[in-house]
Design a protein around this motif. Structure first.
Motif, PDB file in Angstrom:
ATOM      1  N   LYS A 682      32.432  36.386  30.348  1.00 12.79           N
ATOM      2  CA  LYS A 682      31.170  36.860  29.778  1.00 12.79           C
ATOM      3  C   LYS A 682      31.128  36.417  28.319  1.00 12.79           C
ATOM      4  O   LYS A 682      31.403  37.191  27.413  1.00 12.79           O
ATOM      5  CB  LYS A 682      31.095  38.384  29.873  1.00 12.79           C
ATOM      6  N   PRO A 683      30.778  35.143  28.067  1.00 12.26           N
ATOM      7  CA  PRO A 683      30.853  34.643  26.697  1.00 12.26           C
ATOM      8  C   PRO A 683      29.747  35.149  25.782  1.00 12.26           C
ATOM      9  O   PRO A 683      29.832  34.991  24.564  1.00 12.26           O
ATOM     10  CB  PRO A 683      30.756  33.125  26.879  1.00 12.26           C
ATOM     11  N   PHE A 684      28.712  35.757  26.356  1.00  7.90           N
ATOM     12  CA  PHE A 684      27.587  36.226  25.556  1.00  7.90           C
ATOM     13  C   PHE A 684      27.229  37.658  25.955  1.00  7.90           C
ATOM     14  O   PHE A 684      27.663  38.165  26.988  1.00  7.90           O
ATOM     15  CB  PHE A 684      26.375  35.304  25.750  1.00  7.90           C
ATOM     16  N   MET A 685      26.405  38.276  25.155  1.00  5.19           N
ATOM     17  CA  MET A 685      25.976  39.643  25.402  1.00  5.19           C
ATOM     18  C   MET A 685      25.172  39.726  26.696  1.00  5.19           C
ATOM     19  O   MET A 685      24.298  38.905  26.964  1.00  5.19           O
ATOM     20  CB  MET A 685      25.118  40.138  24.232  1.00  5.19           C
ATOM     21  N   GLY A 686      25.500  40.746  27.525  1.00 10.21           N
ATOM     22  CA  GLY A 686      24.753  40.893  28.763  1.00 10.21           C
ATOM     23  C   GLY A 686      25.457  41.799  29.748  1.00 10.21           C
ATOM     24  O   GLY A 686      26.493  42.407  29.445  1.00 10.21           O
ATOM     25  N   ARG A 687      24.901  41.877  30.951  1.00  9.29           N
ATOM     26  CA  ARG A 687      25.464  42.713  32.012  1.00  9.29           C
ATOM     27  C   ARG A 687      25.474  41.918  33.306  1.00  9.29           C
ATOM     28  O   ARG A 687      24.469  41.295  33.682  1.00  9.29           O
ATOM     29  CB  ARG A 687      24.630  43.992  32.165  1.00  9.29           C
ATOM     30  N   THR A 688      26.627  41.941  33.995  1.00  8.02           N
ATOM     31  CA  THR A 688      26.825  41.163  35.214  1.00  8.02           C
ATOM     32  C   THR A 688      27.540  42.020  36.245  1.00  8.02           C
ATOM     33  O   THR A 688      28.397  42.835  35.894  1.00  8.02           O
ATOM     34  CB  THR A 688      27.682  39.909  34.934  1.00  8.02           C
ATOM     35  N   VAL A 689      27.213  41.803  37.520  1.00  7.75           N
ATOM     36  CA  VAL A 689      27.929  42.443  38.622  1.00  7.75           C
ATOM     37  C   VAL A 689      28.650  41.354  39.410  1.00  7.75           C
ATOM     38  O   VAL A 689      28.036  40.366  39.840  1.00  7.75           O
ATOM     39  CB  VAL A 689      26.969  43.217  39.540  1.00  7.75           C
ATOM     40  N   TYR A 690      29.963  41.542  39.577  1.00  6.32           N
ATOM     41  CA  TYR A 690      30.795  40.581  40.306  1.00  6.32           C
ATOM     42  C   TYR A 690      31.277  41.195  41.616  1.00  6.32           C
ATOM     43  O   TYR A 690      31.647  42.378  41.669  1.00  6.32           O
ATOM     44  CB  TYR A 690      32.022  40.187  39.478  1.00  6.32           C
ATOM     45  N   GLY A 691      31.319  40.382  42.657  1.00  2.09           N
ATOM     46  CA  GLY A 691      31.901  40.789  43.928  1.00  2.09           C
ATOM     47  C   GLY A 691      33.329  40.305  44.057  1.00  2.09           C
ATOM     48  O   GLY A 691      33.949  39.850  43.083  1.00  2.09           O
ATOM     49  N   ASN A 692      33.875  40.384  45.252  1.00  2.00           N
ATOM     50  CA  ASN A 692      35.272  40.027  45.491  1.00  2.00           C
ATOM     51  C   ASN A 692      35.573  38.602  45.016  1.00  2.00           C
ATOM     52  O   ASN A 692      34.790  37.674  45.251  1.00  2.00           O
ATOM     53  CB  ASN A 692      35.607  40.129  46.975  1.00  2.00           C
ATOM     54  N   LEU A 693      36.718  38.446  44.387  1.00  2.00           N
ATOM     55  CA  LEU A 693      37.148  37.145  43.875  1.00  2.00           C
ATOM     56  C   LEU A 693      38.030  36.461  44.910  1.00  2.00           C
ATOM     57  O   LEU A 693      39.014  37.048  45.384  1.00  2.00           O
ATOM     58  CB  LEU A 693      37.922  37.334  42.570  1.00  2.00           C
ATOM     59  N   ARG A 694      37.708  35.233  45.238  1.00  2.00           N
ATOM     60  CA  ARG A 694      38.508  34.450  46.177  1.00  2.00           C
ATOM     61  C   ARG A 694      39.132  33.272  45.435  1.00  2.00           C
ATOM     62  O   ARG A 694      38.420  32.521  44.751  1.00  2.00           O
ATOM     63  CB  ARG A 694      37.645  33.964  47.345  1.00  2.00           C
ATOM     64  N   VAL A 695      40.439  33.133  45.590  1.00  5.10           N
ATOM     65  CA  VAL A 695      41.196  32.122  44.850  1.00  5.10           C
ATOM     66  C   VAL A 695      42.018  31.293  45.830  1.00  5.10           C
ATOM     67  O   VAL A 695      42.744  31.845  46.666  1.00  5.10           O
ATOM     68  CB  VAL A 695      42.131  32.784  43.814  1.00  5.10           C
ATOM     69  N   LYS A 696      41.899  29.991  45.708  1.00  2.00           N
ATOM     70  CA  LYS A 696      42.706  29.097  46.540  1.00  2.00           C
ATOM     71  C   LYS A 696      43.251  27.974  45.684  1.00  2.00           C
ATOM     72  O   LYS A 696      42.494  27.275  45.004  1.00  2.00           O
ATOM     73  CB  LYS A 696      41.873  28.511  47.686  1.00  2.00           C
ATOM     74  N   GLU A 697      44.579  27.831  45.707  1.00  2.00           N
ATOM     75  CA  GLU A 697      45.227  26.700  45.047  1.00  2.00           C
ATOM     76  C   GLU A 697      45.433  25.593  46.070  1.00  2.00           C
ATOM     77  O   GLU A 697      45.646  25.852  47.255  1.00  2.00           O
ATOM     78  CB  GLU A 697      46.571  27.126  44.447  1.00  2.00           C
ATOM     79  N   PHE A 698      45.387  24.357  45.613  1.00  2.00           N
ATOM     80  CA  PHE A 698      45.545  23.236  46.546  1.00  2.00           C
ATOM     81  C   PHE A 698      46.207  22.060  45.858  1.00  2.00           C
ATOM     82  O   PHE A 698      46.421  22.081  44.646  1.00  2.00           O
ATOM     83  CB  PHE A 698      44.196  22.843  47.156  1.00  2.00           C
TER      84      PHE A 698
END
Length: 698
Positions: A682-698
């Motif tokens: 969140k580099p700037f002022m504001g409001r955000t809603v995030y869902g589940n984070l999915r991470v895959k390394e390859f």
């Protein structure tokens, strides 16, 4: 290079953390010298038991500030601004790392705010900037032990490097303390006489400094009264006490305690740290500093088991990386030793090079007494300790006593790659954690069975445990062959959106006759590519953060299984492996207000990494954060408030790709960062809603 360099580094870093843990319970000012004496008498062991000892500023600084040698001063001598950048990059402003006591009150907080507001180091810590009182508090000597550990036998370089590091926040007598402690640590690699060491380390001080004066005064008193440390402590109180020096915790009285405990400890590690703790004032700092010096001089063998066993080769920290905050002391000692060889311009031994990888977990049990933090679930049936009689490779292993379980009885033998609030007695310096292992990676190890009693061999199953549900997930059961090293390999299974908080193996008896014997563990390793989801319905708010994230700035809350971020200044939420390289990160993102609704990859701290997502209305961007934001690519994109988008940010080689709802939108090339953490930005002022984070390394 000095003889037994790695072992001495290991002893020194263990000694520092033993001293910190010993002194921490009696550090608050309510614990006067008299109150410590009247409550505990002669201290000969830890005065307080902890489930696990939480993070401490005296350990945070030596680990995180030294990272300047990895990040900016890789191929040259460090300057103060290199260390300053480590301050800004690894601290979560206002929590953890050190005491955030306010501008003009806490020396470190003051220096941090100076740096944040553009005052460069060493001006950030100078008397001219902050005044004499702030500049000469104790922090000048408590965050610098590792600079001595990477300068073995070279007190001049150690003193110089320690002073450079300390100058970010301190000046005057504060720098004298850094020079003395670092020089003493460097000398401890090559000297065996404490009195001679103190005298020689004093040669790196300004002779007209107050630090030199208190050292000479204690040295003179010791010559007249060589066996009465309490009389010397009374002398310090009268002539050099806190009443004579302003500020919260001035360096000079505590310098007196350090020299006192070194001299009266007479070269015995245990007695030295005990005296430092019994003296009062800044007990964990003083015991930690002298613990490093004597830990180097005496090596691991000189540390009593009652001090080593509770440490169990591990500490936790409270920097911004939840991965780096879980520290295995033997592994970190190898990293320090490799740094020492590099600074000396010497090639490290092949076995040391082969035993350390920054992006893998590898426990070889080669260092004397090392356990690498292994534990057992049922101490009635089992016990672990270092062993030098059996080894698959090298000469060391971990012995696991099997003490007469019947069939279906036994114990889990495990290492902890993740911690929860319930794992700690208190919240010292707010540690935060991300797992060090993940689904998709491979755990492997070797086991040897020496069975003394029982008809049938022991049955072993590799396993992992999920943190929130406490669910155990097992691999294939294997019946051990007696007298033979056997290899185990286990791909860590789907963690169902939870962190993994135990990895290892479970054993059980396999007959009606009680089994007695030992298992020997060697070459324990976790490596490979992670593939996991952070299920926010299974996250919790602990240590002020939403697990398994660490937050820098912003208000981050869990609501209805989603992560809500409200920010008025740049803010980030970090998770995942610090050394993840090629990686894909995806999550549903709902912009609710303001600007800057983004994902993170290859984040190496608060000031380094890549982010991609929605910036201002009508725009999408890929950005590099390198102590300031640079747009790598921008495009028009009419995103809407209240609408949920599937963002995906991928880093492969030097190519960054940002996709929205499965469609690639932006691509850029940049080679600034090859690895780092994942998360939300969140580099700037504001409001955000995030869902589940999915991470895959390859």
């Amino acid at each position: 290079m000095v003889k037994d360099y790695l072992e001495k580094v290991y002893g020194g870093f263990l000694g520092m953390n033993i001293g910190i843990r010993l002194g921490a319970p009696v550090e608050p000012t309510i614990w006067t010298y008299e109150r410590i004496r009247d409550t505990y008498g002669e201290i000969t062991r830890y005065v307080k038991d902890y489930i696990n000892f939480a993070a401490d500023d005296d350990a945070n600084g030596p680990v995180h500030f030294l990272r300047a040698l990895n990040d900016d001063a890789r191929d040259r001598e460090p300057v103060a601004q290199d260390v300053a950048r480590a301050w800004l990059n690894y601290a979560r402003e206002g929590t953890g790392m050190f005491w955030w006591g306010g501008y003009g009150v806490s020396t470190e907080h003051t220096a941090y705010l100076n740096l944040k507001n553009g005052v460069p180091a060493p001006q950030s810590g100078s008397i001219a900037q902050n005044g004499k009182t702030l500049a000469e508090q104790i922090g000048g000597q408590i965050f610098i032990d590792t600079w001595g550990l990477v300068s073995p036998g070279d007190p001049e370089a150690a003193a110089r490097r320690g002073a450079v590091s300390a100058s970010v926040s301190h000046d005057g007598e504060g720098l004298e303390g850094a020079r003395f402690i670092c020089a003493a640590i460097a000398l401890a690699f090559v000297m065996d006489d404490v009195e001679k060491l103190v005298d020689k380390a004093a040669g790196y001080l300004s002779p007209d400094s107050t630090y030199s004066a208190v050292l000479r005064a204690v040295r003179a008193f010791h010559r007249e009264h060589p066996d009465d440390w309490r009389a010397c402590r009374q002398y310090l109180e009268k002539e050099w006490g806190y009443d004579r020096y302003p500020g919260v915790c001035h360096i000079i009285p505590n310098a007196g305690v350090c020299v006192l405990s070194l001299l009266y400890g007479k070269g015995d590690f245990n007695r030295t740290v005990e005296i430092a703790a019994m003296c009062g004032w800044d007990t964990d700092c003083n015991a930690g500093n002298v613990g490093t010096i004597l830990g180097v001089m005496r090596g691991p063998a000189g540390l009593k088991s009652c001090y080593r066993e509770p440490i169990n080769d591990g500490i936790v920290l409270s920097g911004v990386s939840g991965d780096l905050n879980i520290l295995d002391i033997p592994t970190y000692s190898k990293e320090l030793a490799l740094t020492g060889y590099r600074l000396a311009g010497e090639e490290a031994p092949a076995d040391l090079l082969d035993s350390w990888r920054e992006d893998e977990i590898f426990f070889d049990f080669e260092l004397p007494g090392s356990t690498h933090g292994f534990r057992v679930s049922d101490p009635f049936f089992s016990r672990v300790e270092h062993d030098d009689t059996h080894a698959y490779s090298g000469h060391g292993s971990l012995s696991v006593l099997i003490d007469r379980p019947l069939r279906f009885q036994g114990s889990r033998v495990f290492w902890k790659p993740f911690y929860r609030r319930a794992d700690f007695s208190d919240e010292r310096y707010s540690p935060v954690f991300s797992p060090k292992v993940y689904s998709g990676q491979t755990m492997s190890f070797r086991l040897y069975l020496d069975q003394w009693e029982g008809w049938d061999p022991v049955m072993v199953r590799p396993y992992c445990r999920l943190s929130m549900s406490q669910k155990l997930k097992y691999g294939q059961a294997v019946v051990m062959k007696r007298g033979e090293w056997m290899e185990f390999s286990f791909v860590l299974p789907d963690s169902e959106g939870e962190p993994i908080d135990e990895i290892g193996f479970a054993y059980e008896g396999n007959c009606k006759v009680k089994t007695l014997g030992k298992l020997y563990l060697d070459d324990f390793r976790v490596r490979g590519k992670a593939d996991y989801t952070v299920d926010l319905k299974k996250s919790r708010k602990e240590f002020g953060c939403v697990t398994p994230f660490s937050h820098d700035h912003g208000a981050w809350t869990l609501e209805d299984g989603k992560l809500h971020a409200l920010t008025c200044e740049p803010a980030q939420a970090f998770t995942g492996r610090y050394f993840a390289r090629d990686i894909r990160v995806a999550a549903p993102v709902t912009p609710e207000n303001g600007e800057g609704h983004m994902l993170l990859v290859r984040a190496q701290g608060t000031r380094r990494g890549y982010m991609g997502g929605f910036t201002r209305p009508g725009e999408i961007a890929l950005m590099r954060n390198d102590f300031g934001l640079t747009a790598l690519a921008r495009a028009n994109f009419e995103w809407q408030y209240g609408q949920t988008y599937e963002l995906c940010l991928q880093a492969e080689g030097d190519t960054l790709t940002l996709s929205v709802d499965g469609k690639p939108i932006l691509q850029a090339k940049d080679a600034a960062f090859a690895y780092g953490m994942a998360g939300f930005a969140k580099p700037f002022m504001g409001r955000t809603v995030y869902g589940n984070l999915r991470v895959k390394e390859f």
